[in-house]
Design an enzyme around this catalytic site. Structure first.
Site, PDB file in Angstrom:
ATOM      1  N   TYR A  35      21.242  42.518   4.883  1.00  0.00           N
ATOM      2  CA  TYR A  35      20.781  43.626   5.132  1.00  0.00           C
ATOM      3  C   TYR A  35      22.330  44.654   5.083  1.00  0.00           C
ATOM      4  O   TYR A  35      23.052  44.493   3.924  1.00  0.00           O
ATOM      5  CB  TYR A  35      20.311  44.334   6.428  1.00  0.00           C
ATOM      6  CG  TYR A  35      19.545  45.407   6.718  1.00  0.00           C
ATOM      7  CD1 TYR A  35      18.656  45.941   5.530  1.00  0.00           C
ATOM      8  CD2 TYR A  35      19.873  46.255   7.691  1.00  0.00           C
ATOM      9  CE1 TYR A  35      18.133  47.207   5.768  1.00  0.00           C
ATOM     10  CE2 TYR A  35      19.305  47.706   7.791  1.00  0.00           C
ATOM     11  CZ  TYR A  35      18.483  48.079   6.838  1.00  0.00           C
ATOM     12  OH  TYR A  35      17.966  49.330   6.877  1.00  0.00           O
ATOM     13  N   LYS A  90      -7.380  36.304  -0.280  1.00  0.00           N
ATOM     14  CA  LYS A  90      -7.211  36.219  -1.574  1.00  0.00           C
ATOM     15  C   LYS A  90      -5.531  35.740  -1.834  1.00  0.00           C
ATOM     16  O   LYS A  90      -5.049  34.879  -2.620  1.00  0.00           O
ATOM     17  CB  LYS A  90      -7.193  37.423  -2.155  1.00  0.00           C
ATOM     18  CG  LYS A  90      -7.216  37.344  -4.003  1.00  0.00           C
ATOM     19  CD  LYS A  90      -8.820  36.984  -4.394  1.00  0.00           C
ATOM     20  CE  LYS A  90      -8.504  37.340  -5.859  1.00  0.00           C
ATOM     21  NZ  LYS A  90     -10.018  36.917  -6.380  1.00  0.00           N
TER      22      LYS A  90
END
Length: 751
Positions: A35, A90
């Site tokens: 970060y 999915k």
């Protein structure tokens, strides 16, 4: 089932997917790289060149599964929120079968304009978009507009998934039935998204448009209905200039029936009205248009039947398509999934169904026969080979059709795909490539066994060795014919040939061990392990595999008695290669030496290090104990300590080795570089030499079962000629892998 499913989904943590990190986050520096402030560097690079997002972010392996829940299979219009479990599912399939990451996106939007705008705005996030469970006719418009607008693949699986998988089934069904695509008369029951897309795809495969008759709930789609405005802009393409009628009239005389409608609407009488040897794809779920048994029993000729159900042969399951199609598309950074890519996927699936099926797949489906024919026209979803066949075919079609932005070498791409499924495939690829460079002649002592015959066919097909099947020639050739294998086996039958030289060879080797000439003759004629051992010892074969149908000690005894250990070796040893997600280790000795002394441990370490190098691994060896560098001093700990000392003192040993040490010391870098900074190992060991057979066997099995490691082996080291003893119950892939190792061993012996 409902209660089990609810418990499955609500068990902590709820749902089925999570986000995990792919880089270290253990230190303050790690976090500063992940970060602020480090993240600014890739941001600047992407701002300067948007394509760098594929280099510095997950975009290239991230698919958005997007739905509004307006047409969920079996549930209908349940809304966006209620469709989330399906979209998560999915994502599970994408990850499980093709290692593709997914964000599921449920949009509470019914109008195409708003839906298209929302998805288009997310293009910077994803490498591809999988549209899911969107009602017709909006699904057609949404996909068309997004495909035109976005520069990443957009694929509505409800349309094209069924089309591609059933298309693969059609290719093989036509071949089996002796028909041809151009003359097929095809009847569709259903005129929604899946039916229209499937009909279009069949035309791409070679079916004539005028030979397709489509029905909806009101009957045949006729030109009269189209002109009256009764049909939508998408299904009216398949209106036919025929009289009105229902499914009974449409199916009469048809070669193929494709059901994408409702259960129980086709009778046996309708099936009897079809052409000879009909092809029936009844894909309504959960109940097909006609049951499997009813369709089969309706006629005396061959009925090739497929459904959407897993409890019958030939399941048309979309999971055979979308993960692998997206894998290939993502890996070449395709701008779309075009017709050429879909046809390539169907063709690859059709060809795969003609190949010998791995044992692991057969076992997963209850040991039912899986051999190309009317009851096996498409591969099973759990067949890992689908990834290696479909994804490269799609990628190549994308390149050839101009849809790709990256070119790939096919061989290198297959290797990269194998690496995604684990280190074991990556490691074996190294050995397989070496084996192919100079295939050696390998004696298979149990040549009449069906598994061995299947392995021999794959060994020939892959070009890694020249297998010689030892056993009754008639039995071997009968097995080849029964299995439908297309290869000409090289068979040596000890009972039918003249092998006086073999008898003399064995007699000469064993006469001082109480073996008479008559006994030697019996051993050559009746024991293929002795025959194979003599074959290798005489140079008529370069290596030998045995042990599939024998206990390990009885299979090992003949090669030890005839071939023996190498000139620079006094002991043989059994080694397993264990592969984890990001690490590999060679474990010795796991099969041969029960209570090794320092001489045995020293020699086993040398042999195992040499084996590691055949896999292109630079060895770092640790001799294990329950003591660290003398912390316990007794007869048991002194043996590995002394073996390690001798190895370190030998200038010919060109790899780091240390011990004795505990197992965690050997494999944890912080312990080696911190607590024991004096160790000759600067990195974790990848060759683990156990203090005795009991510890080695227990250790490798615990690592395999509890640690989730894949095992390759056991590989026998220290022999004068390459010999490997299989484990009873090994599968075809295990035999093929050891054949490759044996072939490479023989190459090394020649050099």
């Amino acid at each position: 089932m409902d209660e089990d499913a609810l418990e499955y989904h609500r068990a902590d943590p709820p749902g089925k997917i999570e986000i995990s990190t792919t880089k270290p986050t253990n230190t303050q520096r790690d976090l500063s790289l992940a970060y602020s402030p480090g993240v600014a560097a890739p941001c600047r690079e992407i701002a300067a060149d948007a394509d760098d997002a594929y280099q510095y972010t997950t975009k290239g392996n991230l698919v958005g599964v997007v739905s509004n829940g307006s047409a969920v299979l079996g549930l209908g219009d349940i809304g966006a929120q209620a469709s989330k479990p399906v979209m998560e599912g999915k994502g599970v399939l994408f990850k499980r079968f093709a290692d593709i990451d997914v964000f599921d996106i449920e949009l509470d939007l019914d109008e195409p304009d708003a839906f298209v705008e929302s998805v288009a705005a997310m293009e910077p996030t994803f490498g591809g978009i999988n549209l899911e469970d969107i009602a017709a006719p909006h699904c057609f418009e949404i996909e068309e507009r997004l495909r035109e607008r976005l520069s990443i693949p957009v694929f509505h699986d409800d349309q094209h998934g069924t089309a591609i998988i059933s298309g693969a089934a059609l290719l093989n069904a036509v071949e089996i039935s002796g028909k041809d695509l151009e003359s097929l008369e095809v009847t569709f029951s259903g005129a929604g998204a899946a039916a229209v897309a499937t009909a279009k795809f069949y035309v791409s495969l070679g079916v004539e448009r005028e030979n397709i008759t489509m029905c909806d709930i009101d009957g045949i789609l006729t030109t009269e209905r189209a002109e009256s405005g009764d049909l939508n802009a998408y299904n009216k393409e398949f209106a036919s200039d025929v009289p009105e009628g229902g499914i009974a009239e449409a199916i009469a005389g048809a070669d193929v029936f494709v059901g994408l409608s409702a259960g129980g609407i086709v009778s046996q009488e309708m099936v009897r009205s079809m052409a000879d040897d009909p092809i029936i794809f009844a894909m309504a779920n959960p109940d097909p248009e006609i049951g499997y048994e009813d369709a089969k029993d309706a006629r005396d000729d061959t009925v090739i039947m497929a459904t959407g159900r897993s409890d019958y042969p030939n399941q048309v399951n979309n999971v055979l398509g979308f993960p692998f199609i997206f894998r290939g598309a993502l890996d070449v950074r395709a701008t779309e999934i075009n017709e050429e890519m879909k046809v390539a996927a169907a063709s690859a699936l059709a060809e795969l169904a003609k190949q010998d099926v791995p044992d692991s797949v057969v076992k997963a489906y209850g040991d039912q026969p899986l051999q190309f024919g009317p009851d096996y026209i498409i591969p099973k979803p759990l067949d890992a080979r689908v990834l290696f066949e479909v994804a490269p075919a799609v990628a190549r079609a994308a390149i050839d059709s101009g849809a790709a932005r990256v070119d790939l070498g096919v061989d290198e791409y297959v290797e990269a795909l194998e690496a995604r499924l684990g280190k074991s495939r990556e490691m074996m690829r190294v050995v397989l490539n070496k084996a192919k460079s100079d295939p050696k002649r390998i004696a298979l002592a149990e040549g009449t066994d069906e598994t061995i015959v299947r392995a021999a066919a794959q060994i020939v097909e892959r070009g890694i060795a020249e297998p010689v099947l030892i056993g009754d020639e008639d039995e071997v050739r009968s097995t080849v014919a029964t299995l439908g294998l297309e290869f000409e086996p090289d068979v040596v039958d000890p009972k039918s040939g003249e092998y006086e030289a073999y008898i003399e060879h064995l007699y000469d080797r064993r006469k001082r061990n109480g073996v008479t000439r008559r006994e030697a003759a019996s051993m050559i004629r009746d024991d293929t392990n002795y025959f194979g051992s003599v074959m290798v010892d005489r140079g008529d074969a370069d290596a030998m595999l045995t042990g599939l149908t024998n206990h390990y000690p009885s299979a090992l005894r003949p090669p030890l008695q005839v071939i023996g250990t190498a000139d620079d070796a006094d002991y043989a040893a059994g080694v397993y290669l264990l592969t984890f997600k990001n690490r590999i280790v060679f474990v010795a000795d796991a099969t041969v030496n029960q209570a090794p002394d320092e001489d045995v441990l020293e020699e086993v370490t040398r042999h195992t290090a040499a084996l590691a190098r055949r896999f292109d691994v630079e060895p770092r060896a640790a001799l294990l104990s329950y003591s660290d560098f003398g912390s316990v001093d007794n007869d048991g700990t002194r043996k590995p300590r002394e073996a390690a000392r001798r190895l370190r003192a030998d200038p010919a040993v060109d790899f780091p080795v240390d011990g004795e040490m505990q197992a965690d010391t050997a494999v944890v870098e912080e312990m080696l570089t911190g607590t024991y900074e004096f160790s000759d190992l600067e990195k974790p060991a990848n060759v683990l030499v156990f203090p005795n057979l009991e510890a080695g066997n227990i250790g490798y099995k615990l690592l395999q079962r509890l640690g989730g490691a894949d095992a390759i082996g056991p590989m026998l080291v220290g022999m004068d000629e390459p010999v490997h003893v299989l484990q009873r119950g090994d599968e075809v892939k295990d035999i093929v892998n050891l054949a490759a190792v044996a072939s490479v061993d023989a190459q090394v012996d020649e050099s």
